[in-house]
Design an enzyme around this catalytic site. Structure first.
Site, mmCIF file in Angstrom:
data_model
loop_
_atom_site.group_PDB
_atom_site.id
_atom_site.type_symbol
_atom_site.label_atom_id
_atom_site.label_comp_id
_atom_site.label_asym_id
_atom_site.label_seq_id
_atom_site.Cartn_x
_atom_site.Cartn_y
_atom_site.Cartn_z
ATOM 1 N N LYS A 68 0.751 -1.153 0.099
ATOM 2 C CA LYS A 68 0.064 0.228 0.019
ATOM 3 C C LYS A 68 0.945 1.334 0.072
ATOM 4 O O LYS A 68 0.448 2.190 -0.572
ATOM 5 C CB LYS A 68 -0.800 -0.125 1.350
ATOM 6 N N ASN A 89 -4.871 2.135 -1.380
ATOM 7 C CA ASN A 89 -5.420 0.722 -1.751
ATOM 8 C C ASN A 89 -6.215 0.389 -2.961
ATOM 9 O O ASN A 89 -6.848 -0.638 -3.105
ATOM 10 C CB ASN A 89 -6.234 0.401 -0.362
ATOM 11 N N ASP A 108 -10.164 3.044 2.118
ATOM 12 C CA ASP A 108 -10.219 2.595 3.576
ATOM 13 C C ASP A 108 -11.144 3.591 4.245
ATOM 14 O O ASP A 108 -12.102 3.288 5.150
ATOM 15 C CB ASP A 108 -9.251 2.131 4.269
ATOM 16 N N GLY A 131 -5.357 2.507 18.615
ATOM 17 C CA GLY A 131 -4.567 1.767 17.813
ATOM 18 C C GLY A 131 -3.897 3.103 16.922
ATOM 19 O O GLY A 131 -4.578 4.287 16.811
ATOM 20 N N ALA A 132 -2.693 2.874 16.461
ATOM 21 C CA ALA A 132 -1.941 3.785 15.591
ATOM 22 C C ALA A 132 -1.160 3.301 14.580
ATOM 23 O O ALA A 132 -0.161 3.778 14.035
ATOM 24 C CB ALA A 132 -0.937 4.568 16.783
ATOM 25 N N GLY A 133 -1.676 2.191 13.948
ATOM 26 C CA GLY A 133 -0.916 1.401 12.712
ATOM 27 C C GLY A 133 -1.728 2.247 11.379
ATOM 28 O O GLY A 133 -2.116 3.258 11.392
ATOM 29 N N ALA A 135 -4.160 1.179 9.639
ATOM 30 C CA ALA A 135 -5.669 1.182 9.775
ATOM 31 C C ALA A 135 -5.951 2.532 10.479
ATOM 32 O O ALA A 135 -6.844 3.156 10.152
ATOM 33 C CB ALA A 135 -6.235 0.024 10.335
ATOM 34 N N ARG A 155 -1.473 1.263 22.679
ATOM 35 C CA ARG A 155 -0.633 0.596 23.863
ATOM 36 C C ARG A 155 0.716 1.221 23.790
ATOM 37 O O ARG A 155 1.080 1.251 25.000
ATOM 38 C CB ARG A 155 -0.433 -1.148 23.276
ATOM 39 N N GLY A 239 -17.011 -5.257 11.677
ATOM 40 C CA GLY A 239 -15.929 -4.946 10.949
ATOM 41 C C GLY A 239 -16.082 -5.170 9.127
ATOM 42 O O GLY A 239 -15.628 -4.641 8.470
HETATM 43 P P1 ATR Z 1 -2.249 -2.059 10.682
HETATM 44 O O1 ATR Z 1 -1.386 -1.394 9.661
HETATM 45 O O2 ATR Z 1 -3.004 -3.225 10.520
HETATM 46 O O3 ATR Z 1 -2.988 -1.105 11.550
HETATM 47 P P2 ATR Z 1 0.094 -2.097 12.565
HETATM 48 O O4 ATR Z 1 0.452 -0.932 11.897
HETATM 49 O O5 ATR Z 1 0.668 -3.519 12.757
HETATM 50 O O6 ATR Z 1 -1.354 -2.706 11.433
HETATM 51 O O7 ATR Z 1 -0.641 -1.522 13.899
HETATM 52 C C1 ATR Z 1 -1.438 -2.448 14.554
HETATM 53 C C2 ATR Z 1 -1.975 -1.536 15.842
HETATM 54 O O8 ATR Z 1 -2.600 -2.549 16.838
HETATM 55 C C3 ATR Z 1 -1.079 -0.799 16.763
HETATM 56 O O9 ATR Z 1 -1.723 0.391 17.137
HETATM 57 C C4 ATR Z 1 -0.974 -2.006 17.796
HETATM 58 O O10 ATR Z 1 -0.111 -1.175 19.003
HETATM 59 P P3 ATR Z 1 1.359 -1.121 19.239
HETATM 60 O O11 ATR Z 1 1.498 0.304 18.437
HETATM 61 O O12 ATR Z 1 1.375 -0.786 20.534
HETATM 62 O O13 ATR Z 1 1.901 -2.146 18.642
HETATM 63 C C5 ATR Z 1 -1.994 -2.337 17.841
HETATM 64 N N1 ATR Z 1 -2.027 -3.687 18.582
HETATM 65 C C6 ATR Z 1 -1.709 -4.755 18.029
HETATM 66 N N2 ATR Z 1 -1.923 -5.936 18.947
HETATM 67 C C7 ATR Z 1 -2.067 -5.211 20.303
HETATM 68 C C8 ATR Z 1 -2.639 -5.874 21.335
HETATM 69 N N3 ATR Z 1 -2.326 -7.108 21.640
HETATM 70 N N4 ATR Z 1 -2.795 -5.125 22.367
HETATM 71 C C9 ATR Z 1 -3.055 -3.610 22.275
HETATM 72 N N5 ATR Z 1 -2.765 -3.199 21.037
HETATM 73 C C10 ATR Z 1 -2.374 -4.102 19.826
#
Ligand code: ATR
Length: 277
Positions: A68, A89, A108, A131-133, A135, A155, A239
């Site tokens: 992506k 995407n 998305d 979350g901060a990834g 998505a 987290r 979802g």
């Molecule tokens: P994507 O691109 O699918 O969003 P990613 O970039 O790997 O995937 O981001 C995953 C997100 O899910 C992150 O915010 C991650 O938190 P961290 O920054 O602390 O890693 C969160 N995440 C994944 N597993 C987790 C868990 N078991 N508990 C809390 N947050 C989680």
């Protein structure tokens, strides 16, 4: 029926074999009687694959993990919101000028906004993103486009603060979550996804602070987050909505035709409920 006039669509990703997009788009083509086919593709080399898509006459292509971001280097134009998100995407190929022009979009965020709109209009509302990834970036920039006030929690605090800074919105550390009230909460993490179905991304006792709770995890369809939220009287959005609406937005970009939403959702439901899912 595939013939000499069949229009080509597909998805590039790695892995790609579990993608539900082929089922969703092919169901839409069949329902509308359009002569198109949508296939899964796993490029060995992205640059070569992109050249191939361009020269073979593909009309529209979905892009998923891990391409992506990398695909953006190859495009003739990028939609401004996709540029802000930093990920594409959806590819739209245009051949009207003799030369092939490829523009990248991100659907998305459109999917997330439309999914949330099943429960509330995001304009002027406060939404907590968990979350901060990648998505979370799409959901966050999308909510801002829609005029929502965004809060981010994550987290890993540093990563959460980084996204919050890019979105110019507050970051909420886990320790302060109990003080937060918002119109909606959206989980953008993989927490709760099969096989870790007991996972929940927030203390369930806090869920009454969020009248609408949306998950981007769709396997299982009813995550623990959504079950606990529904049990506390929250409205929930599963979802599959985001997946379906981002696909519908792609379908519209490619065909100019409003996607058959119910048909696409049913194709996704059938796939998730099949023993091979
Ligand atoms: P994507 O691109 O699918 O969003 P990613 O970039 O790997 O995937 O981001 C995953 C997100 O899910 C992150 O915010 C991650 O938190 P961290 O920054 O602390 O890693 C969160 N995440 C994944 N597993 C987790 C868990 N078991 N508990 C809390 N947050 C989680």
């Amino acid at each position: 029926m595939i013939d000499g006039h069949t229009q080509l669509f597909g998805i590039i990703g790695d892995p790609v074999e579990h993608s539900l997009s082929p089922l969703m788009h092919n169901a839409a083509f069949a329902h509308l009687g359009l002569n198109g086919v949508y296939v899964p593709m796993r490029p060995a080399d992205l640059a070569e694959a992109f050249k191939g898509l361009r020269s073979l006459g593909f009309v529209g292509v979905s892009v998923t993990v891990p391409f992506k971001v990398a695909i953006m280097d190859f495009l003739d134009a990028i939609d401004p919101v996709a540029q802000k998100i930093g990920a594409v995407n959806t590819l739209v190929f245009e051949r009207t000028t003799g030369r092939v022009h490829c523009k990248g979009y991100n659907t998305d965020w459109l999917g997330a906004n439309q999914a949330l709109a099943e429960a509330i209009d995001p304009a002027g509302r406060t939404v907590l993103i968990v979350g901060a990834g990648g998505a979370a970036r799409a959901v966050g920039f999308g909510l801002i486009e829609a005029g929502a006030h965004v809060l981010v929690t994550n987290r890993t605090e540093a990563k959460g603060r980084e996204l919050a800074a890019q979105l110019a919105c507050p970051f909420v550390p886990a320790a302060d979550l109990a003080q937060v009230r918002a119109d909606a909460l959206i989980n953008t993490t993989s927490v709760g996804m099969d096989p870790h179905v007991h996972g929940i991304p927030i203390n369930p006792e806090l869920l009454p602070h969020f009248p609408v709770v949306m998950d981007i995890v769709y396997a299982p369809l009813e995550t623990r987050l959504l079950r606990e939220a529904a049990a506390r009287g929250c409205r929930t959005v599963d979802g599959l909505n985001m997946l379906q609406y981002q696909g519908a937005a792609q379908f519209f970009l490619w065909t100019g035709i409003e996607a058959p939403h119910a048909v696409m959702r049913q194709a996704l439901l059938d796939a998730l409920q099949s023993p091979h899912a």
